[in-house]
Design an enzyme around this catalytic site. Sequence first.
Site, PDB file in Angstrom:
ATOM      1  CG  HIS A  22      -1.945  -1.082   1.166  1.00  0.00           C
ATOM      2  ND1 HIS A  22      -2.105  -2.026   2.130  1.00  0.00           N
ATOM      3  CD2 HIS A  22      -2.861  -1.357   0.205  1.00  0.00           C
ATOM      4  CE1 HIS A  22      -3.085  -2.846   1.781  1.00  0.00           C
ATOM      5  NE2 HIS A  22      -3.557  -2.468   0.613  1.00  0.00           N
TER       6      HIS A  22
ATOM      7  CG  ASP B 247       2.086  -1.133   3.450  1.00  0.00           C
ATOM      8  OD1 ASP B 247       1.748  -1.028   4.645  1.00  0.00           O
ATOM      9  OD2 ASP B 247       1.415  -1.762   2.599  1.00  0.00           O
TER      10      ASP B 247
END
Length: 347
Positions: free
Chosen positions: A51, A54
């Site tokens: 993501h 992240d």
Amino acid sequence: MSKPTKYRFSFGPWNISEGADPFGPEVRKAYPHEKKYALYKQLGFDGVQFHDDDVVPGIDGLTPEQISKQAAKVKKILSNQGLVPEFVAPRLWFAPQTVDGGFTSNSAKDRRYALDRTKKSIDIARAIGSKATVLWLAREGTYIRESKNARVAYQRLLETVNAMLAHDKEIEVWIEPKPNEPTDQAYVPTIGHAIALAHASSDPSRVKGLIETAHALLAGLDPSDEMAFALAHDKLASVHLNDQNGLKYDQDKNFGSANLRAAFNQVRVLEEAGYGSRGEFVGLDVKTMRTQKGKCVTDHLKNSREIFLHLVQKVRSWDRKLERQFIDARDYEALELAVMKHIMGVK
Ligand code: XLS
Ligand code: MG
């Protein structure tokens, strides 16, 4: 028969989790993302699903320079570990602006936030060396049908896909359908919806689908048939293998752990189509059980990969002559028994 595919596997750092659920807190200690990357290779994985946050934590509060600096740092970590970033997906379900959805929100300001954030996440994908972004349309849907105009919502989703394609001339958009959760009813619930959007877009060759086993099951569909549909249209960019025990919350169980025969059929369909031979990853999206003790639990990832590989052997050793014989005779009872015995490993 062409050369057997050598499969490559991926997972996302969120698959090593702390075990929180809507009814209780974390039960395991957090493990920093940077340390997780060092575990991939030894578990048999080459690809990382991301993501945007992240890669770049706190993305909304950072300047473009700070974002590129952090992306460069992650790119370096990946190359040191010999890992490939498979995709970067915008996380559009945490921000206050996405409470009622992003691209399909009723607020123009919030829709703008969703698109800006998505463009940032495409830039991050390119900066770390990936040409793919995934749209899991978490909150694009409704709890009550009257709250949104679904026709307009679908038009907005198409405009979003087109804006993403225009933003970056090389990016691929992989749509990951899911029928519900967190919303009651989500837009783009099946791979058929995703592929219709792909074909309606300004560059169909760059819009594909990603099928997660549990999401197909939640839609009441057979995951292997969903995969077959995408493969028939050459639109299967990736898979998120896992399992799901009936129609309940999204469980992300180990691949094959609830329905081994359905898992066998997913592997069979992928194998027969030569999935993976163009570098597509076998992605896993599995969670360990909340009850599992330990810090940084990774057994579920290793085990799901192992189950997949055992099933590849099962598919490769499946007696195709016998299969043909039963199909020609339309003796499907015999075919079913043969399949079951083969999976059980009895003669
Ligand atoms: C959640 C989704 C998510 C996607 C990427 O259910 O599967 O993990 O794969 O946003
Ligand atoms: Mg997924």
